[in-house]
Design an enzyme around this catalytic site. Sequence first.
Site, PDB file in Angstrom:
ATOM      1  N   HIS A 152      -0.137   1.067  -3.967  1.00  0.00           N
ATOM      2  CA  HIS A 152       1.275   0.491  -3.726  1.00  0.00           C
ATOM      3  C   HIS A 152       1.239  -0.891  -3.191  1.00  0.00           C
ATOM      4  O   HIS A 152       2.307  -1.543  -3.483  1.00  0.00           O
ATOM      5  CB  HIS A 152       1.974   1.569  -2.774  1.00  0.00           C
ATOM      6  CG  HIS A 152       2.183   2.837  -2.992  1.00  0.00           C
ATOM      7  ND1 HIS A 152       3.002   3.097  -4.216  1.00  0.00           N
ATOM      8  CD2 HIS A 152       1.936   3.965  -2.552  1.00  0.00           C
ATOM      9  CE1 HIS A 152       2.889   4.571  -4.198  1.00  0.00           C
ATOM     10  NE2 HIS A 152       2.319   5.081  -3.223  1.00  0.00           N
ATOM     11  N   HIS A 162      -0.637  10.642 -12.271  1.00  0.00           N
ATOM     12  CA  HIS A 162       0.367  10.617 -10.967  1.00  0.00           C
ATOM     13  C   HIS A 162       0.260   8.973 -10.524  1.00  0.00           C
ATOM     14  O   HIS A 162       1.145   8.402 -10.281  1.00  0.00           O
ATOM     15  CB  HIS A 162       0.061  11.250  -9.994  1.00  0.00           C
ATOM     16  CG  HIS A 162       0.749  11.101  -8.611  1.00  0.00           C
ATOM     17  ND1 HIS A 162       2.296  11.819  -8.712  1.00  0.00           N
ATOM     18  CD2 HIS A 162       0.777  10.318  -7.652  1.00  0.00           C
ATOM     19  CE1 HIS A 162       2.676  11.392  -7.836  1.00  0.00           C
ATOM     20  NE2 HIS A 162       2.004  10.448  -6.917  1.00  0.00           N
ATOM     21  N   HIS A 169       8.355   8.040  -6.250  1.00  0.00           N
ATOM     22  CA  HIS A 169       8.520   9.267  -7.129  1.00  0.00           C
ATOM     23  C   HIS A 169       9.892   9.129  -7.744  1.00  0.00           C
ATOM     24  O   HIS A 169      10.109   9.321  -9.046  1.00  0.00           O
ATOM     25  CB  HIS A 169       8.169  10.470  -6.629  1.00  0.00           C
ATOM     26  CG  HIS A 169       6.853  10.396  -5.992  1.00  0.00           C
ATOM     27  ND1 HIS A 169       6.353  11.303  -5.124  1.00  0.00           N
ATOM     28  CD2 HIS A 169       5.681   9.513  -6.013  1.00  0.00           C
ATOM     29  CE1 HIS A 169       5.334  11.398  -4.889  1.00  0.00           C
ATOM     30  NE2 HIS A 169       5.004  10.203  -5.074  1.00  0.00           N
TER      31      HIS A 169
END
Length: 294
Positions: A259, A232, A75
């Site tokens: 990820h 997101h 983030h």
Amino acid sequence: MQQRTIQKAVEVVGIGLHKGEPIRLRLEPLSANAGIVFYREDLALNIPLSPDSVIDTRMATVIGSEKGFISTIEHFLSAVYAYGIDNMRVIVDGNEMPIMDGSSISFCLLLDEAGIKELDVPKKVICVKKAVEIKEGDKFVRLLPSDKATFDFRIKFDHPVIGVQSESFEFGTHNFIEEIARARTFGFAKDIQYLQSQNLALGATLQNAIGLDDHKVLNPEGLRFENEFARHKILDAMGDMMVSGHNILAKYESFAGSHNLNYRLTSKLLADSRNYEFVTVKELQSRAFAKSFA
């Protein structure tokens, strides 16, 4: 366009997602070609940002070594990508980044407070020359040659609020702040209960994530965007691409990416020099990319 760092040191304190304890984050300027360097203050441990530093991607992107690690960097790194920062020291006093509100907007505000400083060395970006793809069943992530940095993400969840969602985003700092930075991470109540039984996600609350039960969003304020979940995922992807240490000029496409897939994608990209080249922004035929950071 020149390499960038920040004008002054800034810091903030927030809660770590997994331990639920306060984490102090401090950002400091670095000179040209120093790169992004993370530092565990409690261990006196430097962790340079690169795919070689990644040690875990199961629930978040984690960098480190047997000496120590820093979790949930994506983030923060999405904001670093958006602001075009090339050189900076990132200091934390624990093993994870503060989660803030579960999005990137707090990190954008922190970088605004720090200010941007251009250095005397030309900025280089990774220009993708050949298509690179990672597939896992029907899931995939890929990078394609492009004269713009764009992100296309599609997700599918068996949940009435999420279902099938997609978002297409043409990169620009202003666009990022308006369209992506405020999109929060999300989790399912049943999963959070299990994680907390394993002493994980102890800091997870409805103030730093979108919570869902089997039928609805649990946050009283609801969603910030109708497709906040897909947005997101783009935020995460930008942060994971920044693990390369550079902005990437390419078209990023994904269905149900993660990820782990993003990490494998950047590793595959950089493993073969025929896939990419480092190009100064000035050398790029398209000036649109330089203007993206205005």
